[in-house]
Design a protein around this motif. Structure first.
Motif, PDB file in Angstrom:
ATOM      1  N   GLY A  83       0.872  -1.206   0.119  1.00 10.30           N
ATOM      2  CA  GLY A  83       0.164   0.114   0.003  1.00 10.30           C
ATOM      3  C   GLY A  83       0.660   1.183   0.026  1.00 10.30           C
ATOM      4  N   ASP A  84      -0.001   2.202   0.168  1.00  8.13           N
ATOM      5  CA  ASP A  84       0.869   3.599   0.026  1.00  8.13           C
ATOM      6  C   ASP A  84       1.583   3.770   1.394  1.00  8.13           C
ATOM      7  OD1 ASP A  84       1.191   6.777  -1.086  1.00  8.13           O
ATOM      8  OD2 ASP A  84       0.413   6.732   0.968  1.00  8.13           O
ATOM      9  N   PRO A  85       3.060   4.077   1.262  1.00  6.22           N
ATOM     10  CA  PRO A  85       3.849   4.258   2.441  1.00  6.22           C
ATOM     11  C   PRO A  85       3.202   5.227   3.385  1.00  6.22           C
ATOM     12  CG  PRO A  85       5.100   3.976   0.730  1.00  6.22           C
ATOM     13  CD  PRO A  85       3.742   4.238   0.152  1.00  6.22           C
ATOM     14  N   GLY A  86       2.908   6.373   3.031  1.00  4.25           N
ATOM     15  CA  GLY A  86       2.354   7.283   3.774  1.00  4.25           C
ATOM     16  C   GLY A  86       1.119   7.124   4.504  1.00  4.25           C
ATOM     17  N   GLU A  87       0.112   6.349   3.629  1.00  2.94           N
ATOM     18  CA  GLU A  87      -1.026   5.808   4.469  1.00  2.94           C
ATOM     19  C   GLU A  87      -0.731   5.016   5.648  1.00  2.94           C
ATOM     20  OE1 GLU A  87      -3.707   4.622   1.673  1.00  2.94           O
ATOM     21  OE2 GLU A  87      -4.176   6.495   0.792  1.00  2.94           O
ATOM     22  N   LEU A  88       0.206   3.947   5.225  1.00  2.00           N
ATOM     23  CA  LEU A  88       0.414   2.677   6.151  1.00  2.00           C
ATOM     24  C   LEU A  88       1.294   3.559   7.352  1.00  2.00           C
ATOM     25  CD1 LEU A  88       1.977   0.440   3.852  1.00  2.00           C
ATOM     26  CD2 LEU A  88       0.012  -0.126   5.045  1.00  2.00           C
ATOM     27  N   ARG A  89       2.017   4.492   7.029  1.00  2.00           N
ATOM     28  CA  ARG A  89       2.690   5.173   8.240  1.00  2.00           C
ATOM     29  C   ARG A  89       1.886   5.839   9.346  1.00  2.00           C
ATOM     30  NH1 ARG A  89       4.712   8.997   5.470  1.00  2.00           N
ATOM     31  NH2 ARG A  89       6.612   7.996   4.925  1.00  2.00           N
ATOM     32  N   GLU A  90       0.617   6.205   8.725  1.00  2.00           N
ATOM     33  CA  GLU A  90      -0.495   6.932   9.619  1.00  2.00           C
ATOM     34  C   GLU A  90      -1.227   5.739  10.373  1.00  2.00           C
ATOM     35  OE1 GLU A  90       0.092   9.822  10.714  1.00  2.00           O
ATOM     36  OE2 GLU A  90       1.424  10.052   9.336  1.00  2.00           O
ATOM     37  N   GLU A  91      -1.667   4.720   9.571  1.00  2.00           N
ATOM     38  CA  GLU A  91      -2.434   3.629  10.248  1.00  2.00           C
ATOM     39  C   GLU A  91      -1.385   2.884  11.237  1.00  2.00           C
ATOM     40  OE1 GLU A  91      -3.362   0.879   7.086  1.00  2.00           O
ATOM     41  OE2 GLU A  91      -4.602   2.366   6.091  1.00  2.00           O
ATOM     42  N   ILE A  92      -0.146   2.750  11.042  1.00  2.00           N
ATOM     43  CA  ILE A  92       0.647   2.148  11.875  1.00  2.00           C
ATOM     44  C   ILE A  92       0.931   2.879  13.304  1.00  2.00           C
ATOM     45  CG2 ILE A  92       2.937   1.210  12.487  1.00  2.00           C
ATOM     46  CD1 ILE A  92       2.893   0.351   9.337  1.00  2.00           C
ATOM     47  N   ARG A  93       1.239   4.199  12.911  1.00  2.00           N
ATOM     48  CA  ARG A  93       1.016   5.210  14.062  1.00  2.00           C
ATOM     49  C   ARG A  93       0.296   5.182  15.098  1.00  2.00           C
ATOM     50  NH1 ARG A  93       4.465   9.967  13.802  1.00  2.00           N
ATOM     51  NH2 ARG A  93       3.733  10.052  11.395  1.00  2.00           N
ATOM     52  N   GLU A  94      -1.129   5.170  14.574  1.00  2.00           N
ATOM     53  CA  GLU A  94      -2.457   5.090  15.317  1.00  2.00           C
ATOM     54  C   GLU A  94      -2.531   3.702  16.019  1.00  2.00           C
ATOM     55  OE1 GLU A  94      -3.959   7.706  16.343  1.00  2.00           O
ATOM     56  OE2 GLU A  94      -2.652   8.591  15.056  1.00  2.00           O
ATOM     57  N   GLN A  95      -2.177   2.730  15.529  1.00  2.00           N
ATOM     58  CA  GLN A  95      -2.263   1.276  16.030  1.00  2.00           C
ATOM     59  C   GLN A  95      -0.997   1.270  17.173  1.00  2.00           C
ATOM     60  OE1 GLN A  95      -1.863  -2.136  13.428  1.00  2.00           O
ATOM     61  NE2 GLN A  95      -2.599  -1.170  11.909  1.00  2.00           N
ATOM     62  N   LEU A  96      -0.103   2.021  16.836  1.00  2.00           N
ATOM     63  CA  LEU A  96       1.175   1.963  18.051  1.00  2.00           C
ATOM     64  C   LEU A  96       0.755   2.798  19.050  1.00  2.00           C
ATOM     65  CD1 LEU A  96       4.029   0.971  18.938  1.00  2.00           C
ATOM     66  CD2 LEU A  96       4.950   3.124  17.580  1.00  2.00           C
ATOM     67  N   ARG A  97       0.326   3.746  18.811  1.00  2.00           N
ATOM     68  CA  ARG A  97       0.007   4.922  19.848  1.00  2.00           C
ATOM     69  C   ARG A  97      -1.188   4.057  20.842  1.00  2.00           C
ATOM     70  NH1 ARG A  97       0.320  10.128  20.346  1.00  2.00           N
ATOM     71  NH2 ARG A  97       0.948  10.476  18.169  1.00  2.00           N
ATOM     72  N   ALA A  98      -2.175   3.373  20.315  1.00  2.00           N
ATOM     73  CA  ALA A  98      -2.993   2.692  21.216  1.00  2.00           C
ATOM     74  C   ALA A  98      -2.572   1.639  22.278  1.00  2.00           C
ATOM     75  CB  ALA A  98      -3.997   2.078  20.275  1.00  2.00           C
ATOM     76  N   LYS A  99      -1.399   0.885  21.746  1.00  2.00           N
ATOM     77  CA  LYS A  99      -0.635  -0.002  22.304  1.00  2.00           C
ATOM     78  C   LYS A  99       0.129   0.600  23.401  1.00  2.00           C
ATOM     79  CE  LYS A  99      -0.867  -3.673  18.926  1.00  2.00           C
ATOM     80  NZ  LYS A  99      -1.808  -4.667  19.606  1.00  2.00           N
ATOM     81  N   VAL A 100       0.779   1.806  22.944  1.00  2.00           N
ATOM     82  CA  VAL A 100       1.591   2.306  23.898  1.00  2.00           C
ATOM     83  C   VAL A 100       0.823   3.216  25.195  1.00  2.00           C
ATOM     84  CG1 VAL A 100       3.217   4.488  24.299  1.00  2.00           C
ATOM     85  CG2 VAL A 100       3.521   2.932  22.338  1.00  2.00           C
ATOM     86  N   LYS A 101      -0.462   3.423  24.439  1.00  2.00           N
ATOM     87  CA  LYS A 101      -1.224   4.146  25.963  1.00  2.00           C
ATOM     88  C   LYS A 101      -1.662   3.116  26.846  1.00  2.00           C
ATOM     89  CE  LYS A 101      -5.130   6.981  26.534  1.00  2.00           C
ATOM     90  NZ  LYS A 101      -5.662   6.537  27.669  1.00  2.00           N
TER      91      LYS A 101
END
Length: 210
Positions: A83-101
């Motif tokens: 997929g688009d690296p920019g879109e993947l970057r933001e999707e992964i960022r949000e998944q990671l943010r949830a796990k870190v929280k």
């Protein structure tokens, strides 16, 4: 780039001459060595003396580099992803943010410190940082890590909110949650090479080609 034969294995290395007291050897993300030395003439002698250590570390690195090409490492699993690296970057960022929280919510009450801000950004040389202003920054690349290593990483940075130095007090705090922290530190080094070997991760993180 120079090369030396160590027990039948060709090892590539670069030399940096600086006014330092000792020779240091660093294994870079592409499996080559960076040797910092006060005297260029002693480099080959030192490499030969340290060949057992060098070869043992290179074996780990080469295994990690091979593993990083098997699939896209995401939260400890190797999957097929495109997929688009920019879109993947933001999707992964949000998944990671949830796990870190989730980890912060679990650990903070027990550790006695809660970050005022949590940043998730690509970092070139570190898994994470903490500041005296009570913020923590987690490398976006840590989304590659299995949960136990991500938990250790976040706990490590939370402990820095209490003790900024890697003192006995600091490791005492960390060891309450991760008594095997020394092993996890070694594992993180291996995962750094795994992430760096993955072409899609390098694109997402905007890292240069190996």
């Amino acid at each position: 780039m120079r090369a030396i034969n160590l027990n039948g294995k060709t090892v590539r290395y670069r030399v940096k001459v600086k006014p330092v007291r000792y020779v240091t050897i660093r294994i870079l993300e592409d499996g080559t060595l960076l040797v910092t030395t006060p005297d260029e003439r002693i480099v080959e002698k030192v490499l030969m003396e340290k060949r057992k250590w060098i070869l043992s570390k290179l074996e780990i690195v080469e295994e990690a580099l091979t593993q990083g090409k098997k699939g896209f490492p995401l939260f400890g699993e190797f999957i097929e992803l495109g997929g688009d690296p920019g879109e993947l970057r933001e999707e992964i960022r949000e998944q990671l943010r949830a796990k870190v929280k989730e980890i912060v919510d679990e650990v903070s009450p027990r550790i006695g410190a809660r970050p005022k801000r949590i940043y998730i950004i690509p970092m070139r040389n570190k898994w994470g940082t903490a500041t005296w202003r009570k913020s923590i920054t987690i490398n976006l690349a840590s989304a590659a890590l299995p949960h136990n290593l991500l938990h250790y990483l976040v706990t490590h940075e939370l402990a820095h909110l209490i003790e900024m130095r890697h003192s006995k007090k600091f490791w005492s705090i960390v060891s309450k949650f991760h008594p095997d922290y020394k092993e996890k530190r070694r594992e993180l080094k291996k995962w750094w090479f795994i992430v760096h070997a993955n072409e899609l991760w390098r694109t997402i993180l905007r890292w240069p080609e190996v």
